[in-house]
Design an enzyme around this catalytic site. Structure first.
Site, PDB file in Angstrom:
ATOM      1  N   PRO A  51      43.431  50.354  33.328  1.00 25.39           N
ATOM      2  CA  PRO A  51      42.400  50.322  34.362  1.00 25.39           C
ATOM      3  C   PRO A  51      42.987  50.433  35.774  1.00 25.39           C
ATOM      4  O   PRO A  51      44.049  49.910  36.039  1.00 25.39           O
ATOM      5  CB  PRO A  51      41.774  48.940  34.173  1.00 25.39           C
ATOM      6  N   GLU A  52      42.264  51.134  36.634  1.00 23.96           N
ATOM      7  CA  GLU A  52      42.682  51.289  38.025  1.00 23.96           C
ATOM      8  C   GLU A  52      41.891  50.300  38.889  1.00 23.96           C
ATOM      9  O   GLU A  52      41.148  49.470  38.365  1.00 23.96           O
ATOM     10  CB  GLU A  52      42.447  52.734  38.477  1.00 23.96           C
TER      11      GLU A  52
END
Ligand code: ZN
Length: 269
Positions: A2-3
């Site tokens: 995830p960013e």
């Protein structure tokens, strides 16, 4: 992945935990990117969570003894918030038990995540991070200065967490499309207005993704099990061979530094 947007969405889904005390810790699988130190983690028992912050892709729980609990989700991690009865699920590695019969369960199929507790000054990796991409410290002049120092492809500058924290491959590709800049363009050749456009596009993309609950590829879910839907709004990412939404041309894929770049050869220069 995830960013920044996904970690922010996880953070928002856990804010109810602020004010709760950690009453138990259980480590079932310690082999993450760095081994989880169960003894050290247990030293957080008895502490209250007094705040929940984020820097880049790191989630930071502030404890009442002034230490921090740091989580990084690697390629595939998330935290699930569980109330009441529960059982370990596949790829659940660590549980933090909070008062009120609430748990944070760290699930990470690929085990590239990180979980650590200690003082902020000795936190691994945090000190090497540049400003968070959505913080006031990250400005267009700052990004322009960083591009002057780099002959690398502009996309690789965006992915460099020491320059700006939180941007990964998805949002770098999306922002470069919005700013009409080709991912392979040498950073130092960009004009000041082009960098200003890129800065604005990046912040807008990240905000838009947070509002959409993040991107649910690789099964991403927030702490309450909700999927995001920004993946339905990708303009270029993972759209190789499909028509450009702006000009109707064909989106291309190229590989730079081992990562896929997606771009429209007509719109991005
Ligand atoms: Zn186009």
């Amino acid at each position: 992945m995830p960013e920044l947007p996904e970690v922010e969405v996880i953070r928002q889904s856990l804010t109810d935990s602020v004010g709760r005390r950690i009453v138990g810790v259980e480590v079932r699988e310690s082999r993450l990117r760095k081994p989880v130190d169960a003894m050290r983690l247990c030293s957080s028992i008895g502490q209250e969570i007094v705040g929940l912050d984020r820097k880049g892709k790191y989630l930071i729980a502030r404890l009442s003894d002034r230490r921090i609990l740091v989580l990084h989700f690697g390629m595939s991690g998330t935290v699930r918030l569980v109330k009441g009865a529960w059982a370990w699920d596949r790829h659940d590695h660590v549980q933090l038990v909070l008062d009120g019969d609430v748990r944070w369960v760290l699930n990470d199929p690929r085990r590239f995540g990180l979980l650590w507790v200690g003082s902020e000054s000795e936190a691994p990796e945090l000190s090497r991070l540049g400003p968070d991409a959505l913080s006031a410290e990250f400005t267009a002049p700052m990004l322009f200065a960083a591009t002057r120092r780099s002959k690398r492809a502009v996309k690789n500058v965006l992915l460099d967490q020491r320059v700006v924290a939180g941007v990964g491959n998805i949002y770098a590709n999306e922002a470069l499309f919005l700013a009409s800049i080709r991912p392979s363009r040498p950073a130092h050749r960009l004009s000041r207005p082009a960098v200003a456009r890129l800065h604005k596009a990046l912040c807008a993309t990240l905000r838009e993704a947070i509002a959409a609950g993040g991107s649910s590829i690789a099964d991403f879910r927030d702490g309450r099990g909700r999927t995001g839907y920004f993946q339905l709004q990708f303009r270029v990412y993972d759209r190789c061979g499909e028509p450009c939404l702006r000009c109707g041309g064909t989106i291309r894929r190229a590989v730079h530094a081992g990562r896929s770049s997606f771009y429209c050869p007509r719109c991005q220069h």
